[in-house]
Design an enzyme around this catalytic site. Sequence first.
Site, PDB file in Angstrom:
ATOM      1  CD  GLU A 137     -17.144 -39.249  72.310  1.00  0.00           C
ATOM      2  OE1 GLU A 137     -17.457 -38.151  71.848  1.00  0.00           O
ATOM      3  OE2 GLU A 137     -17.631 -40.317  71.865  1.00  0.00           O
ATOM      4  CB  THR A 190     -13.030 -34.709  65.428  1.00  0.00           C
ATOM      5  OG1 THR A 190     -14.350 -34.918  64.927  1.00  0.00           O
ATOM      6  CG2 THR A 190     -13.109 -34.224  66.867  1.00  0.00           C
TER       7      THR A 190
END
Length: 315
Positions: A137, A190
């Site tokens: 991630e 994001t």
Amino acid sequence: MKNVESKQEVKVFAPATVANVICGYDILGFALDKPGDEVVMRRKETPGVQIVNIEGDDGLLPWEAEKNTVSASVQNYLAQIGQPDLGVEIELYKQMPIGSGLGSSAASTVAGLFAINQLLGEQLTQKELLPLALKGEELACGYPHADNVTPALLGGFTLIRSSDPLDVVHLPVPSELHCAVVFPHVDVPTRAAREMIRKNVPLKDAVKQWGNIAGLVSGLFMNDYNLIARSMEDVLIEPTRAILIPEFYEMRKIAMEVGALSFGISGSGPSVFSFARSPELAAEIAEAIKSHLKKNDIDCNTYISSVNTLGPKVL
């Protein structure tokens, strides 16, 4: 560490996730039954990790092993178990939209880690895979967020009590709880959404948010749908991020009028989600929002799901 016979090829599915869950910024998340990503992984004689096929990404994802979250996570796994030169080839099938706010990178990372662990006989437990998932991630997003990869890997509804040291709590899921997800086809990066968040907040707002988080967790434990509904309010993050999502407040009005328990942003958006007490009501909510967006010339994808308590699985 298990001693299970290894395989030559495996195909796995890893689920999309809803992070933040309105009031639980960076600490709450749950897994969905659909959408998700699929990975086919097999042993090869020559050393090294290689991606041999990617589909469904519109050409957006890198093929270099050290840059793609799936293959990079496999490399990290092999290094951890002391077999860095093992030969592995990977096929990635993206079955969920990139940049949707549904944990796309987390699903790919988890699919890769779950697949290599299955391929080599489950040498690590699911919880031992979690730090490796966080590295994936970090590669994708620049920060090791746990609120997507944790439910994607472990399944269910999860609470990140602490990130350092990592402390994850599984929360119960009321049996009637279903989710309607709508992904409007608009772009909300994001990182840009994250940068808009206020760095300082009034104490009264923080206290209200803490109360909502505690109320939501209590509602899940108590099967109290009314408590869940009145706790799902975000006074810190949503007011800023909602600006980036066209028709956000109109979509919320529609969802609540149809009978939703809640309405909010999934992750950093643009996907939005509602909780409902049946799959039929969740579908009605999604269809009503879809119809509204269509009138405003916005295409969307819709998904109806219970909370996925299994996480990744072998297909």
